[in-house]
Design an enzyme around this catalytic site. Structure first.
Site, PDB file in Angstrom:
ATOM      1  N   ASP A 405       0.820  -1.196   0.000  1.00 38.84           N
ATOM      2  CA  ASP A 405       0.000   0.000   0.000  1.00 38.84           C
ATOM      3  C   ASP A 405       0.864   1.261   0.000  1.00 38.84           C
ATOM      4  O   ASP A 405       1.913   1.307   0.658  1.00 38.84           O
ATOM      5  CB  ASP A 405      -0.907  -0.011   1.237  1.00 38.84           C
ATOM      6  CG  ASP A 405      -1.744   1.235   1.372  1.00 38.84           C
ATOM      7  OD1 ASP A 405      -2.594   1.454   0.497  1.00 38.84           O
ATOM      8  OD2 ASP A 405      -1.534   1.994   2.342  1.00 38.84           O
ATOM      9  N   GLU A 458       1.384  -0.370  -5.223  1.00 40.07           N
ATOM     10  CA  GLU A 458       0.504   0.761  -5.483  1.00 40.07           C
ATOM     11  C   GLU A 458       1.406   1.997  -5.468  1.00 40.07           C
ATOM     12  O   GLU A 458       1.690   2.568  -4.427  1.00 40.07           O
ATOM     13  CB  GLU A 458      -0.582   0.897  -4.420  1.00 40.07           C
ATOM     14  CG  GLU A 458      -1.538   2.049  -4.714  1.00 40.07           C
ATOM     15  CD  GLU A 458      -2.225   2.623  -3.490  1.00 40.07           C
ATOM     16  OE1 GLU A 458      -3.169   3.395  -3.656  1.00 40.07           O
ATOM     17  OE2 GLU A 458      -1.796   2.324  -2.365  1.00 40.07           O
TER      18      GLU A 458
END
Length: 727
Positions: A405, A458
């Site tokens: 993330d 990401e």
């Protein structure tokens, strides 16, 4: 080294200021012979029992009213294994003295931990069932180098911080204790007298199970046995494999209809896995399931990095859920958050009174976007903690991949910061060199230890080499989310078809950089929260056009180079923006032959066609796998391209992003023959208008757009077609 039994020494111990309780407690050799010392609050009488023959060998004398006992053992010079026969006010029992045991952590483990090279620190640190000699108990170990003293507290100690002080291994800053009184299932924490003389109760960073909020204690549990990764699951992660990911938040995919309570891991295994299989997805990506204190963070503010959340069941229930997915030939990816952690007092913040896990300077160690702390990636012990976590989830829960993330927030020191709010690196630059080294180290560790496991970034910037190997100067991820493609194409789909011709390049621009990285095309949860609306809500036109636009867009996406990711609810065009506190709107599918069912059926057939046709996935990351056939028809908003596999087989894709039917629309192709219409998003089966080409169409010998053959097609309105050469 033994210390004299003085009032000062006893009070230092019972007041929690002793960093070496073994110097005072346990069995000691003195000039008068062996002596046993024990601290047992509320005990009335204490005797020493020889474990070998069960005989009483000494009665201990109370030396302090708090419960400190001491006594000599006559005619015994050599140490021996013993236990204590304790009489309490209303009970009597035999207990093993935790202070008769030697050091626990081996020198090699301590060295690897200190160097940042311990791949599996969770095997040493934390709480583990163990047997020392013939005595069962739990070993505890926690890193707190600046603490003045640490004791383990829990159900087994009546949460009394005086009872079980730990031994400090000064060479490593690790505190340890073997505790026969502790058992599986007991709740526990560490009571830390920190560097500032303040008492802190901290959860175990390496706990394998943690209480669900609002409770915050760690729970003693076993390390699940290692599960090997079968060859079929390894192959499913490869770059030449079809990868279609269903992104899921377990707490809101579906809930019990009567009280809106969560489904358990077992219920999710029974309901979610068959649904994903039926829909044709190859992978599930779970929003973080690490234990977290705040539901509204969706798991992205974790504190129990080694603990599956108990919201849905036990850790073994979670492992069984993964096993059911694997039996259905579905790989499982875990969203993983190495970029930040919350400031809750029981967690990692200021763990021993100092910034142990986080950067000390808030300009480095605080995230202004999320009000969270940032790991100190340059610290070896933090490196162990984070990198080892991936091996833990892969080896012991059999997870197949990890999506990192918010990687961009890790890479840049000035991320979301104004001038003067960040500290440059040692070269004066904005890159976080320690975070970059951590990412490379972690990806290399995972790649060498379990090479079939994938990591996905990401990463929202153009940082170079995200999916290049670390040895080639890259970050070492297998895949990267293509955020640029997602933003451009969604922006295009939100435009009225009248104006799309002026923004034609938003659908084509991505091919200019499509081979810079190994991309995943994401329609993720982040796009359907905080007022952005749902995916169907982002489409334009009346309801019929919205559904047609969505089907056409998904058809374009599934044919475009890159692996696929779709957030739950998008597959049946939920109108409502995602809400983590409630179930998806499954009632939208109850009425037969409605447009929501049409989208759902189309997504299923997209996945099935995708897997059945190698040209759609096999050469995703090779330029030879893609060719534009029609790229410049701005006025009609039509795009046509060809996907190819390694053998040269082709699939032709044509998308018409206007509500106008185009008859006799000519597309040039490389090969002559009969083309089958294998997928048409305008089919009546998907609630479309059923315009098409009657199943198949023959090429003509007329060259077009530089191709030797051509097709004259009927292009449905707001639709995507897939064509395949017939044998």
């Amino acid at each position: 080294m033994s210390v004299a039994v003085t009032k000062k020494a006893i009070e230092k111990l019972i007041n929690g200021y002793e960093s070496d309780p073994f110097a005072l407690l346990g069995m000691h050799e003195t000039s008068a012979g062996l002596e046993v010392r024990a601290f047992l609050p509320d005990a009335v009488a204490v005797s020493v029992i020889d474990r070998k023959n069960g005989r009483k060998v000494a009665t201990l004398e109370r030396k302090h009213p708090s419960g400190f006992f001491c006594g000599a053992i006559p005619r015994r010079k050599r140490r021996f294994s013993y236990c204590l026969d304790v009489t309490w006010e209303n009970a009597q029992g035999v207990v093993d003295d935790p202070y008769q045991f030697g050091i626990l952590l081996q020198e090699m483990d301590i060295w690897f931990l200190a160097q940042g090279h311990h791949s599996r620190p969770y095997q040493c640190l934390g709480a583990h069932p163990a047997k020392l000699g013939d005595i069962d108990g739990i070993t505890f170990a926690v890193w707190a180098p600046n603490a003045k003293s640490v004791s383990v507290v829990g159900d087994f100690s009546f949460w009394d911080e005086r009872r079980f002080p730990m031994r400090l291994r000064r060479e490593s800053g690790i505190w340890e204790l073997f505790l026969p009184q502790a058992h599986l299932g007991d709740c526990y924490k560490y009571s830390i007298l920190d560097a500032n003389g303040e008492r802190r109760l901290k959860a175990d960073p390496y706990a394998f199970e943690t209480q669900i909020r609002p409770e915050t204690a760690s729970i003693i549990n076993t390390l699940p046995p290692i599960k090997p990764m079968p060859l079929s699951r390894q192959q499913a992660n490869q770059r030449n494999a079809p990868i279609s990911i269903y992104e899921v938040h377990l707490g809101s995919w579906r809930r019990h209809t009567d009280d809106q309570s969560w489904l358990s891991y077992r219920e999710l295994a029974e309901q979610l896995i068959p649904y994903v299989k039926e829909m044709g997805f190859t992978h599930i990506e779970l929003l973080p399931i690490n234990e977290h204190p705040f539901d509204g963070s969706w798991g992205y503010q974790p504190l129990g990095l080694y603990s599956p959340t108990r919201r849905f069941g036990s850790p073994m229930d979670f492992r069984d859920f993964i096993e059911v997915a694997h039996q259905a030939e579905i790989n499982v990816i875990l969203d993983w958050v190495p970029g930040h952690f919350p400031e809750d007092d029981y967690g990692l913040r200021n763990f021993d009174g100092t910034s142990l896990y986080e950067y000390a300077d808030r300009r480095e160690g605080f995230h202004p976007d999320w009000n969270t702390l940032i790991y100190n990636y340059g610290r070896n012990e933090v490196l162990n903690y984070l990198s080892g976590n991936l091996l833990y989830w892969h080896e012991h829960f059999a997870l197949d991949g990890f999506r990192f993330d918010a990687v961009a927030s890790m890479l840049y020191r000035d991320y979301s910061r104004k001038e003067g709010e960040w500290i440059p690196n040692k070269h004066g630059g904005r890159e976080n060199l320690e975070a970059i080294d951590f990412i490379r180290h972690t990806n290399k560790l995972l790649g060498t230890t379990c090479p079939a496991t994938v990591t996905i970034a990401e990463e929202s910037t153009d940082f170079p080499g995200v999916t290049l190997p670390p040895d080639d100067g890259g970050l070492g991820f297998n895949y990267k989310w293509n955020m640029g493609w997602m933003h451009d194409t969604l922006a295009y789909m939100q435009r009225d078809p009248i104006y799309r011709k002026f923004h034609h390049n938003q659908m084509t621009f991505g091919m200019l950089y499509a081979y810079n990285e190994n991309f995943v095309l994401p329609l993720s949860h982040d796009e359907f929260v905080h007022g952005k609306g749902s995916l169907i809500g982002r489409m334009v036109g009346d309801d019929w056009q919205k559904f047609a636009n969505l089907r056409a867009y998904l058809g374009f996406m599934w044919a475009y180079p890159g692996k696929k990711l779709l957030f739950m609810g998008c597959e049946f065009a939920q109108w409502r923006e995602w809400n983590h506190d409630s179930s998806l709107d499954w009632h939208l599918l109850e009425e037969p032959n409605n447009p929501h069912q049409g989208v759902q059926h189309f997504v299923r057939d997209l996945n099935l066609s995708y897997q059945a046709n190698a040209p759609l996935y096999e050469c995703d990351f090779e330029r030879e796998g893609f060719e534009w056939l029609t790229v410049d028809d701005h006025d009609n908003s039509v795009f046509a391209f060809c996907r190819k596999d390694a053998q040269g087989n082709e699939i032709i894709i044509i998308s018409n992003f206007t509500p106008v039917v185009h008859h006799n629309y000519v597309v040039g192709v490389n090969k002559a023959g009969t083309y089958q219409e294998i997928l048409n998003s305008d089919s009546e089966f998907y609630n479309g208008s059923n315009v098409g080409n009657l199943g198949e169409i023959e090429t003509t010998a007329s060259a077009f757009n530089g191709k030797p053959h051509s097709l004259s097609l009927s292009l449905p309105p707001l639709a995507t077609l897939y064509l395949r050469l017939k044998d």
